[in-house]
Write a protein that holds these residues in place. Structure first.
Motif, mmCIF file in Angstrom:
data_model
loop_
_atom_site.group_PDB
_atom_site.id
_atom_site.type_symbol
_atom_site.label_atom_id
_atom_site.label_comp_id
_atom_site.label_asym_id
_atom_site.label_seq_id
_atom_site.Cartn_x
_atom_site.Cartn_y
_atom_site.Cartn_z
ATOM 1 N N TYR A 1 2.998 1.539 -69.966
ATOM 2 C CA TYR A 1 3.300 2.293 -71.178
ATOM 3 C C TYR A 1 3.210 1.368 -72.386
ATOM 4 O O TYR A 1 3.723 0.255 -72.373
ATOM 5 N N GLN B 1 0.688 4.868 -77.861
ATOM 6 C CA GLN B 1 1.374 6.096 -78.256
ATOM 7 C C GLN B 1 1.114 6.440 -79.720
ATOM 8 O O GLN B 1 0.831 7.600 -80.052
ATOM 9 N N HIS C 1 -1.651 10.042 -68.155
ATOM 10 C CA HIS C 1 -1.207 10.057 -69.547
ATOM 11 C C HIS C 1 -1.893 8.982 -70.381
ATOM 12 O O HIS C 1 -1.251 8.118 -70.977
ATOM 13 N N THR D 1 2.952 14.541 -77.561
ATOM 14 C CA THR D 1 2.192 13.471 -76.915
ATOM 15 C C THR D 1 3.143 12.743 -75.974
ATOM 16 O O THR D 1 4.197 12.260 -76.376
ATOM 17 N N GLU D 2 2.754 12.687 -74.699
ATOM 18 C CA GLU D 2 3.558 11.996 -73.706
ATOM 19 C C GLU D 2 3.471 10.485 -73.921
ATOM 20 O O GLU D 2 2.652 9.994 -74.693
ATOM 21 N N ALA D 3 4.330 9.774 -73.181
ATOM 22 C CA ALA D 3 4.245 8.316 -73.192
ATOM 23 C C ALA D 3 2.881 7.911 -72.644
ATOM 24 O O ALA D 3 2.567 8.187 -71.493
ATOM 25 N N CYS D 4 2.060 7.295 -73.462
ATOM 26 C CA CYS D 4 0.678 7.010 -73.084
ATOM 27 C C CYS D 4 0.534 5.596 -72.534
ATOM 28 O O CYS D 4 1.249 4.682 -72.935
ATOM 29 N N GLU E 1 -4.593 7.509 -73.411
ATOM 30 C CA GLU E 1 -4.644 7.622 -74.869
ATOM 31 C C GLU E 1 -5.482 8.820 -75.311
ATOM 32 O O GLU E 1 -6.549 9.096 -74.756
ATOM 33 N N THR F 1 -2.252 14.865 -73.406
ATOM 34 C CA THR F 1 -2.695 13.468 -73.406
ATOM 35 C C THR F 1 -4.183 13.441 -73.093
ATOM 36 O O THR F 1 -4.796 14.471 -72.839
ATOM 37 N N SER G 1 -2.434 7.548 -80.259
ATOM 38 C CA SER G 1 -2.584 8.912 -79.751
ATOM 39 C C SER G 1 -2.028 9.925 -80.734
ATOM 40 O O SER G 1 -2.638 10.967 -80.986
ATOM 41 N N LEU H 1 6.454 13.169 -80.801
ATOM 42 C CA LEU H 1 6.205 11.931 -80.078
ATOM 43 C C LEU H 1 7.294 11.757 -79.027
ATOM 44 O O LEU H 1 8.482 11.753 -79.347
#
Length: 340
Positions: A318, A323, A282, A308-311, A284, A268, A326, A16
């Motif tokens: 953000y 996050q 990016h 998983t990138e910052a969603c 969900e 993502t 996801s 994460l």
């Protein structure tokens, strides 16, 4: 530079990405992460400590906050990776400070956007600029040699903007990372680093290539020795800020993943924004056909990690809740693939 599949783990770490400066934000997100982690005991988890801020206005404070996240992660007995600031944001003094900070760290790996942009209003790039910037990135990366297991991350080939409701081919001439197999493979040799694939960026680049097929050597040919040398080495040459790609390359998504054959990925769920002709954002990860199909191709590579990138939510902004959702959806799809 890539690992062979038989040396890769059977279960990838799911990481994460976190870069929340507030102590409370970091603790709340980490607590939610641990709850999600507990629901999937057969899968290894970890944290990506993301210090890639743009603009990079106060590196000492950013590193102090990163130390807090690292301490939180290691106290929980979890591994961490480090997402370093992009090379084009770092001057030599910042590189020296970052290198000293990295000397005491023991991450799974470090990753960096080893590239440069040509933003609106700047002179268009040529192949000569492209090659000179690669040299500068190589010089900077040598100074970050204390980074453990350093990867370079892909960036998108094309930025898609809407002008009067029509997508236009506004180029991000990404000059030191590469976007497809041939230039990525050459850059791993030039820069001495393996590749981490941002799936969204690769997918966006392939989608853009389909929208603007004229930007290949089928229509434009090298005009001088510098353009020819650039094309031979990297599978592209650059003219007036446009990246002209070799027409002979196989730009099928699945084929590109297999050719690049790396072991680390960012993923993502932004297929909707890509299909709409806008920038990837990016979004969900949801349990849908897109996510399952792409993850199946990734998991076939037996990756060491998927981040998983910052969603973002639909604002867009953000969102910690997005996050965690996801991460849960990613873990559920991976668990099903691995254990059923």
């Amino acid at each position: 530079m890539s690992m062979t599949n038989d040396k890769r783990p059977d279960r990838p770490h799911l990481l994460l990405s976190m870069r929340y400066p507030s102590r409370k934000e970091a603790k709340d997100l980490f607590d939610a992460f641990q709850t999600a982690q507990g629901a999937f005991p057969r899968i290894p988890f970890g944290i990506e400590v993301n210090i890639n801020y743009n603009p990079l206005s106060n590196l000492p404070v950013i590193l102090e906050n990163a130390d807090r996240l690292i301490a939180m992660t290691t106290a929980a007995g979890l591994p961490y990776s480090l997402h370093l600031p992009s090379l084009h944001n770092l001057d030599d003094e910042q590189i020296a400070r970052l290198s000293a900070w990295l000397s005491g760290k023991d991450p799974l790996y470090c990753v960096i956007h080893a590239g440069d942009y040509a933003f609106d209003g700047q002179p268009p790039l040529s192949s000569g600029d492209y090659l000179r910037i690669i040299d500068d990135c190589r010089r900077k990366l040598v100074r970050l040699s204390q980074s453990k297991n350093l990867y370079v991350e892909t960036l998108p080939w094309v930025r898609l903007e809407k002008k009067k409701a029509v997508p236009t081919g506004r180029i991000f001439p990404i000059t030191c990372v590469g976007v497809f197999h041939q230039d990525l493979s050459a850059l791993t040799q030039d820069l001495g680093c393996p590749v981490l694939i941002d799936v969204e960026h690769l997918y966006q680049s392939l989608w853009g290539l389909k929208q603007f097929p004229g930007q290949t050597t089928a229509c434009l040919h090298p005009a001088d020795d510098v353009e020819r040398a650039c094309l031979e080495r990297y599978g592209t040459f650059v003219r007036d800020g446009r990246m002209i790609l070799a027409a002979s390359a196989d730009h099928c998504f699945r084929r590109q993943l297999a050719l690049i054959a790396t072991d680390r990925y960012h993923f993502t769920g932004s297929y909707r924004t890509l299909a709409g002709g806008r920038n990837a954002a990016h979004r969900e990860i949801t349990d849908n056909r897109y996510a399952r199909t792409i993850l199946r191709h990734i998991l076939a590579q037996r990756p060491s990690s998927i981040t998983t990138e910052a969603c973002m939510d639909e604002q867009p902004r953000y969102s910690p809740d997005v996050q965690i959702r996801s991460l849960r959806n990613l873990a559920a799809i991976v668990e099903e693939y691995l254990f059923t």
